[in-house]
Design an enzyme around this catalytic site. Structure first.
Site, mmCIF file in Angstrom:
data_model
loop_
_atom_site.group_PDB
_atom_site.id
_atom_site.type_symbol
_atom_site.label_atom_id
_atom_site.label_comp_id
_atom_site.label_asym_id
_atom_site.label_seq_id
_atom_site.Cartn_x
_atom_site.Cartn_y
_atom_site.Cartn_z
ATOM 1 N NE ARG A 123 -4.083 -2.050 1.974
ATOM 2 C CZ ARG A 123 -3.992 -3.274 2.489
ATOM 3 N NH1 ARG A 123 -2.931 -3.599 3.225
ATOM 4 N NH2 ARG A 123 -4.945 -4.154 2.274
ATOM 5 C CE LYS A 145 -0.144 12.618 -15.108
ATOM 6 N NZ LYS A 145 -0.527 13.626 -16.147
ATOM 7 C CD GLU A 187 7.379 15.846 -22.309
ATOM 8 O OE1 GLU A 187 6.872 16.899 -21.868
ATOM 9 O OE2 GLU A 187 6.720 14.818 -22.535
ATOM 10 C CE LYS A 228 5.643 16.818 -14.216
ATOM 11 N NZ LYS A 228 5.781 15.602 -15.027
ATOM 12 C CD GLU A 238 -3.418 15.608 -15.489
ATOM 13 O OE1 GLU A 238 -2.306 15.795 -15.969
ATOM 14 O OE2 GLU A 238 -4.122 14.621 -15.763
ATOM 15 N NE ARG A 242 0.920 16.677 -12.525
ATOM 16 C CZ ARG A 242 1.502 15.853 -11.685
ATOM 17 N NH1 ARG A 242 1.190 15.868 -10.403
ATOM 18 N NH2 ARG A 242 2.429 14.998 -12.102
ATOM 19 C CG ASN A 246 -1.633 16.401 -19.821
ATOM 20 O OD1 ASN A 246 -0.717 15.625 -19.596
ATOM 21 N ND2 ASN A 246 -2.663 16.551 -18.994
ATOM 22 C CG HIS A 249 1.627 15.016 -23.312
ATOM 23 N ND1 HIS A 249 2.349 16.169 -23.491
ATOM 24 C CD2 HIS A 249 2.438 14.164 -22.630
ATOM 25 C CE1 HIS A 249 3.542 16.020 -22.918
ATOM 26 N NE2 HIS A 249 3.625 14.827 -22.412
ATOM 27 C CG HIS A 253 -0.521 10.289 -24.681
ATOM 28 N ND1 HIS A 253 -1.065 10.586 -23.453
ATOM 29 C CD2 HIS A 253 0.818 10.343 -24.518
ATOM 30 C CE1 HIS A 253 -0.093 10.825 -22.588
ATOM 31 N NE2 HIS A 253 1.057 10.683 -23.215
ATOM 32 C CG HIS A 268 6.327 10.161 -24.413
ATOM 33 N ND1 HIS A 268 4.959 10.227 -24.525
ATOM 34 C CD2 HIS A 268 6.675 11.143 -23.541
ATOM 35 C CE1 HIS A 268 4.495 11.190 -23.744
ATOM 36 N NE2 HIS A 268 5.515 11.764 -23.140
#
Length: 370
Positions: A123, A145, A187, A228, A238, A242, A246, A249, A253, A268
């Site tokens: 956990r 993330k 990026e 960031k 997010e 935030r 993206n 992206h 993606h 990527h």
């Protein structure tokens, strides 16, 4: 060159990003300072292990913390359920406890996968990022993330799990193939295009020095990490600002999914580069921004050797309707409404909600043809 420290301000979960050369070889002492009694496992891939595993293992062993090592195949396809099962099983087999630490040594694939495993074993275990690619140092290693891919889309399965420390060893970037460094640079440019136009201008003037190394490289990484960290501190999960991270992206993606995550065709950062160009072009098409802004973004991507249009991807792509279906699977779709990061000009990105599907499909048809 001195080490630069950037703090991610999350209250009692705040952590430091250390940026500079020689940090992998100092990993043992730096991790022990922050997690003094933690035993460790290192998760890495075969390519990174050959270049960087030995000095990290030696540094940990030197402080009495000989680590368990978990080595996986390299590549985007490692972000899978089968790899997650392997990592989780081996962490448990090493008898690591909740207060121990899992170290990600590698690029974004290893960092995302390892962070997810650390977030769910017992956990939630301590997690340390040692990113070895430019993309990971400026983006995926910062902000918590984590996740793996689904055949239906990228990063659809995961958790938010913040690291305790990020060691961005700039010397590790000297071993990167030029294509991978370029992909990470996409990026870096993104941070200028979101809300730091002066940084984008600086990159236009200094990108060659960033590529060659030295002080400009450290400055570019530090500026990216500060950008960031600021956003993550404001919006960790997010739910608001935030999402600006993206930029590029949603389109990117979809293109990655359309190429079945085949790194020979598209990695990527290249998807993000094309996605940023598309986002600026789409913004101009919607009369939100000047076409001159899109042209300037494209010119910079071309200058550094990045792809900037769909036709730069080798092989055939699905038709516009299929690409649109990949977009609708993206995490940034909410209750069926299409959300894009668009722009009103360089460094003026914003969250655009309820973008008409008809506009997106029409735009994709145009871009795919041309």
């Amino acid at each position: 060159m001195s080490v630069v420290t950037v703090e991610v301000g999350l209250g009692d979960r705040a952590y430091e990003i250390l940026i500079g050369p020689g940090l992998i070889a100092r990993g043992g002492e730096l991790i022990q300072q922050r997690l003094p009694k933690a035993r460790c496992a290192i998760v890495t891939d075969e390519n990174v292990a050959a270049a960087h595993l030995e000095p990290l293992v030696e540094s940990l062993t030197a402080v009495g913390n000989a680590p368990a090592v978990i080595t996986l195949p390299a590549g985007e396809k490692t972000k899978s359920f089968s790899s997650l099962e392997t990592v989780v099983d081996q962490i448990i087999a090493a008898r690591l406890e909740r207060g121990d630490a899992v170290i990600a040594l590698g690029g974004g694939v290893i960092g995302d996968l390892t962070g997810f495993a650390a977030g769910i074993v017992r956990r939630g275990m301590n997690f340390v990022q040692v990113p070895t690619s430019l993309l990971a140092q400026v983006d995926s290693s910062v902000g918590g993330k984590t996740g793996i891919n689904s055949p239906r889309g990228k990063n659809l399965i995961g958790v938010f799990h913040q690291p305790k420390l990020v060691l961005a060893d700039t010397g590790a970037l000297d071993t990167l193939p030029l294509r991978e460094f370029r992909a990470g640079y996409a990026e870096v440019a993104k941070y200028g295009l979101i809300d730091r136009p002066d940084f984008f201008t600086w990159l236009e003037q200094n990108w060659q020095e960033v590529f060659s190394g030295g002080a400009a490289r450290i400055e570019a990484i530090a500026q990216s990490c500060r950008a960031k960290a600021d956003v993550v501190a404001r919006d960790e999960f997010e739910t608001g600002d935030r999402a600006l991270l993206n930029l590029g992206h949603t389109f990117g993606h979809a293109l990655e999914a359309a190429t079945a995550y085949d790194g020979a065709r598209l990695v990527h950062g290249e998807g993000v580069a094309i996605g940023m160009a598309l986002a600026h072009r789409f913004s101009a098409r919607l009369n939100l921004a000047s076409p001159d802004d899109a042209a300037r973004v494209e010119a910079h991507l071309r200058a550094v050797g990045l792809p900037w249009r769909m036709s730069d991807i080798p092989g055939d792509l699905p038709d516009a309707d299929a690409l649109f279906n990949y977009i609708t699977q993206d995490k940034k779709v909410s209750r069926g409404a299409l959300t894009f990061i668009l722009t009103r000009g360089l460094g003026q990105s914003f969250i655009a909600k309820d973008v008409p599907a008809s506009e997106v499909i029409s735009f994709l048809k145009e871009q795919r043809q041309g």
